[in-house]
Design a protein around this motif. Structure first.
Motif, PDB file in Angstrom:
ATOM      1  N   LYS A   1       1.013  -1.261   0.127  1.00  0.00           N
ATOM      2  CA  LYS A   1       0.064   0.032   0.034  1.00  0.00           C
ATOM      3  C   LYS A   1       0.895   1.214  -0.048  1.00  0.00           C
ATOM      4  O   LYS A   1       1.912   1.329   0.788  1.00  0.00           O
ATOM      5  CB  LYS A   1      -0.822   0.249   1.249  1.00  0.00           C
ATOM      6  N   PRO A   2       0.587   2.214  -0.769  1.00  0.00           N
ATOM      7  CA  PRO A   2       1.327   3.538  -0.834  1.00  0.00           C
ATOM      8  C   PRO A   2       0.896   4.433   0.159  1.00  0.00           C
ATOM      9  O   PRO A   2      -0.290   4.289   0.613  1.00  0.00           O
ATOM     10  CB  PRO A   2       1.100   4.107  -2.154  1.00  0.00           C
ATOM     11  N   LEU A   3       1.617   5.233   0.762  1.00  0.00           N
ATOM     12  CA  LEU A   3       1.302   6.373   1.236  1.00  0.00           C
ATOM     13  C   LEU A   3       0.304   7.294   0.691  1.00  0.00           C
ATOM     14  O   LEU A   3       0.220   7.604  -0.511  1.00  0.00           O
ATOM     15  CB  LEU A   3       2.435   7.298   1.914  1.00  0.00           C
ATOM     16  N   ASN A   4      -0.853   7.706   1.441  1.00  0.00           N
ATOM     17  CA  ASN A   4      -1.773   8.773   0.575  1.00  0.00           C
ATOM     18  C   ASN A   4      -1.584  10.218   1.640  1.00  0.00           C
ATOM     19  O   ASN A   4      -2.189  10.518   2.875  1.00  0.00           O
ATOM     20  CB  ASN A   4      -3.259   8.448   0.833  1.00  0.00           C
ATOM     21  N   ILE A   5      -0.482  10.876   0.946  1.00  0.00           N
ATOM     22  CA  ILE A   5      -0.289  12.455   1.660  1.00  0.00           C
ATOM     23  C   ILE A   5      -0.405  13.372   0.670  1.00  0.00           C
ATOM     24  O   ILE A   5      -0.318  13.251  -0.400  1.00  0.00           O
ATOM     25  CB  ILE A   5       1.383  12.167   2.077  1.00  0.00           C
ATOM     26  N   VAL A   6      -0.695  14.517   1.429  1.00  0.00           N
ATOM     27  CA  VAL A   6      -0.874  15.913   0.648  1.00  0.00           C
ATOM     28  C   VAL A   6      -0.002  16.923   1.262  1.00  0.00           C
ATOM     29  O   VAL A   6      -0.137  16.985   2.724  1.00  0.00           O
ATOM     30  CB  VAL A   6      -2.262  15.986   0.316  1.00  0.00           C
ATOM     31  N   ILE A   7       0.022  17.876   0.623  1.00  0.00           N
ATOM     32  CA  ILE A   7       0.269  19.014   1.522  1.00  0.00           C
ATOM     33  C   ILE A   7      -0.187  20.240   0.614  1.00  0.00           C
ATOM     34  O   ILE A   7      -0.265  20.438  -0.703  1.00  0.00           O
ATOM     35  CB  ILE A   7       2.013  19.517   1.116  1.00  0.00           C
ATOM     36  N   LYS A   8      -1.148  21.023   1.188  1.00  0.00           N
ATOM     37  CA  LYS A   8      -1.932  22.134   0.834  1.00  0.00           C
ATOM     38  C   LYS A   8      -1.657  23.318   1.224  1.00  0.00           C
ATOM     39  O   LYS A   8      -1.520  23.499   2.517  1.00  0.00           O
ATOM     40  CB  LYS A   8      -3.508  21.611   0.824  1.00  0.00           C
ATOM     41  N   ILE A   9      -1.908  24.424   0.323  1.00  0.00           N
ATOM     42  CA  ILE A   9      -1.714  25.712   1.112  1.00  0.00           C
ATOM     43  C   ILE A   9      -2.841  25.949   1.873  1.00  0.00           C
ATOM     44  O   ILE A   9      -4.039  25.678   1.689  1.00  0.00           O
ATOM     45  CB  ILE A   9      -1.728  26.892  -0.260  1.00  0.00           C
ATOM     46  N   ALA A  10      -2.638  26.565   3.220  1.00  0.00           N
ATOM     47  CA  ALA A  10      -3.702  26.508   4.317  1.00  0.00           C
ATOM     48  C   ALA A  10      -4.075  28.048   4.240  1.00  0.00           C
ATOM     49  O   ALA A  10      -5.269  28.369   4.835  1.00  0.00           O
ATOM     50  CB  ALA A  10      -3.104  25.866   5.653  1.00  0.00           C
ATOM     51  N   SER A  11      -3.214  28.881   4.201  1.00  0.00           N
ATOM     52  CA  SER A  11      -3.909  30.314   4.245  1.00  0.00           C
ATOM     53  C   SER A  11      -2.697  31.263   3.583  1.00  0.00           C
ATOM     54  O   SER A  11      -1.636  30.955   3.256  1.00  0.00           O
ATOM     55  CB  SER A  11      -3.576  30.748   6.009  1.00  0.00           C
ATOM     56  N   VAL A  12      -3.519  32.617   3.232  1.00  0.00           N
ATOM     57  CA  VAL A  12      -2.587  33.641   2.873  1.00  0.00           C
ATOM     58  C   VAL A  12      -2.747  34.557   3.650  1.00  0.00           C
ATOM     59  O   VAL A  12      -3.846  35.224   3.915  1.00  0.00           O
ATOM     60  CB  VAL A  12      -3.251  33.882   1.390  1.00  0.00           C
ATOM     61  N   GLY A  13      -1.718  35.177   4.353  1.00  0.00           N
ATOM     62  CA  GLY A  13      -1.772  36.211   5.355  1.00  0.00           C
ATOM     63  C   GLY A  13      -2.627  35.596   6.436  1.00  0.00           C
ATOM     64  O   GLY A  13      -2.343  34.164   6.991  1.00  0.00           O
ATOM     65  N   ASP A  14      -3.668  36.306   6.838  1.00  0.00           N
ATOM     66  CA  ASP A  14      -4.685  35.730   7.768  1.00  0.00           C
ATOM     67  C   ASP A  14      -5.660  35.025   7.451  1.00  0.00           C
ATOM     68  O   ASP A  14      -6.756  34.593   8.182  1.00  0.00           O
ATOM     69  CB  ASP A  14      -4.899  37.001   8.926  1.00  0.00           C
TER      70      ASP A  14
END
Length: 411
Positions: free
Chosen positions: A369-382
């Motif tokens: 089984k492969p890892l299911n990982i993500v990195i997503k932008i969470a905020s811009v400034g506040d």
């Protein structure tokens, strides 16, 4: 220590193109990113954590090499401006300032949950996603799950290439963000290219059209392929508002790239919202050469795209649909038939199926089984960012903002 990254160019093209656009339009904007391990039962031990930290330290040593600098200024990579290549040549990763990596909730056996936060200037932190995911994956499969091997990877990749090429598939290798390891990725790319070249000599209508990985594009003399990620439109929505975010994202992209890289990503705030904006701006529909489908029902997407272009009086034979959502050989072949029926050209961005398709060494009948990982932008400034998607499981962002934007866009 694993050496998961080979070069500063060992990343997806769209991270570099987006960095160029951010440098031009938003050079002083602060952002944050969040890492998520969707395969929550696949936890990390201290050895994997230490390997990740060593990998981040290695990132600080990466610099653009002279032959890479020349490549980015050559006609092999016409999308890059000299001012950007100069910027990249001076770029340095600063993980000790911009990353917070933690192993939390450890159990009695030393296994815990990996948490990673990234903060800093958008133009600087935008490059972490792909190498960080590679480091995390390679560390996990070096120190946690070791019941696998590279046996058969070359022949498996060649068989997939053969099946797709003989059915007219133009394959774009999109496996950087989902690869198990650098070595495995290298094996697959080399095999795909060898088999594609062989099949071209036999008259096959399909082929390997290129790779999203710029390092491997340079190494194997393949076209670098890619345009833009959800991150671009998500960030612009948070900065400028959501009502016209798709149009603004397309417009600013054009101002950076002119007539290059004009494949529009449709589902950031749902494809329904994208179609409405496209219908309001027919000049964009005419100028942009195609659209990318990354969530939802791809067959319905083709039907809806055909209806939109017909309403605008645009010949679908002049447009391309790029598919990139969970593809394998059979789905590519099916969707090729659908796009042919509607008159579209097509391309297929395939990732995990190519670079993380392994069997257990102890039982080859069972998948590793492969890892299911993500990195997503969470905020811009506040301001928190969101992605709505056409797949409810891919929605990101806090519930309050998601509801507010859904109401605003009537989706």
């Amino acid at each position: 220590m694993v050496r998961a990254i080979a070069s500063i160019l060992d990343t997806d093209l769209y991270k570099l193109t987006m960095q160029q656009a951010v440098l031009e339009h938003f050079p002083n904007v602060d952002v944050s990113y969040r890492f998520t391990n969707r395969s929550m039962q696949m936890r990390f031990n201290k050895q994997a954590y230490d390997s990740i930290m060593d990998g981040l330290q290695f990132l600080t040593q990466l610099t653009l090499q002279p032959h890479e600098y020349s490549y980015l200024l050559s006609d092999k990579a016409p999308m890059f401006k000299s001012s950007y290549v100069d910027y990249l040549s001076n770029y340095r990763f600063k993980p000790h300032e911009q990353l917070d990596v933690r192993l939390v909730n450890t159990d009695n056996n030393g296994f815990g949950d990996l948490e990673i936060d990234i903060r800093g200037k958008w133009v600087e932190t935008i490059l972490y996603e792909v190498p960080l995911m590679s480091i995390v994956s390679e560390s996990y499969f070096a120190y946690v799950d070791t019941d696998w091997s590279y046996d058969g990877q070359e022949s498996i990749a060649k068989e997939k290439m053969k099946s797709m090429a003989q059915n007219g598939i133009i394959l774009a290798e999109f496996g950087s963000r989902r690869r198990r390891s650098f070595q495995g990725h290298d094996i697959v790319i080399r095999a795909l290219k060898e088999e594609s070249d062989r099949l071209q000599n036999t008259g096959a209508s399909g082929k390997l059209g290129g790779t999203s990985n710029v390092f491997f594009a340079l190494k194997y003399d393949l076209p670098p392929i890619g345009t833009v990620a959800h991150e671009w439109t998500m960030g612009i929505g948070a900065i400028t508002g959501y009502k016209n975010a798709n149009y603004t994202a397309l417009d600013l992209w054009e101002k950076t790239f002119g007539d290059k890289l004009l494949i529009a990503l449709t589902d950031t705030f749902t494809t329904e919202a994208f179609w409405r904006e496209l219908l309001d701006h027919p000049q964009k529909a005419s100028k942009w050469i195609g659209i990318r489908q990354d969530s939802g029902d791809p067959v319905k997407f083709c039907k809806d795209a055909n209806a939109v272009y017909q309403q605008l009086g645009i010949d679908t034979h002049t447009k391309t649909i790029v598919f990139s959502d969970g593809l394998d050989s059979d789905l590519c072949i099916k969707l090729k038939q659908v796009t042919d029926e509607h008159g579209f050209k097509s391309s297929f961005g395939v990732g995990t199926y190519l670079t993380n398709d392994y069997r257990k060494a102890s039982n080859v009948s069972e998948k590793s089984k492969p890892l299911n990982i993500v990195i997503k932008i969470a905020s811009v400034g506040d301001t928190p960012t969101i992605k709505l998607s056409d797949d409810l499981s891919k929605i990101t962002g806090n519930n309050s903002t998601v509801k507010t934007v859904r109401d605003e866009l009537h989706v």
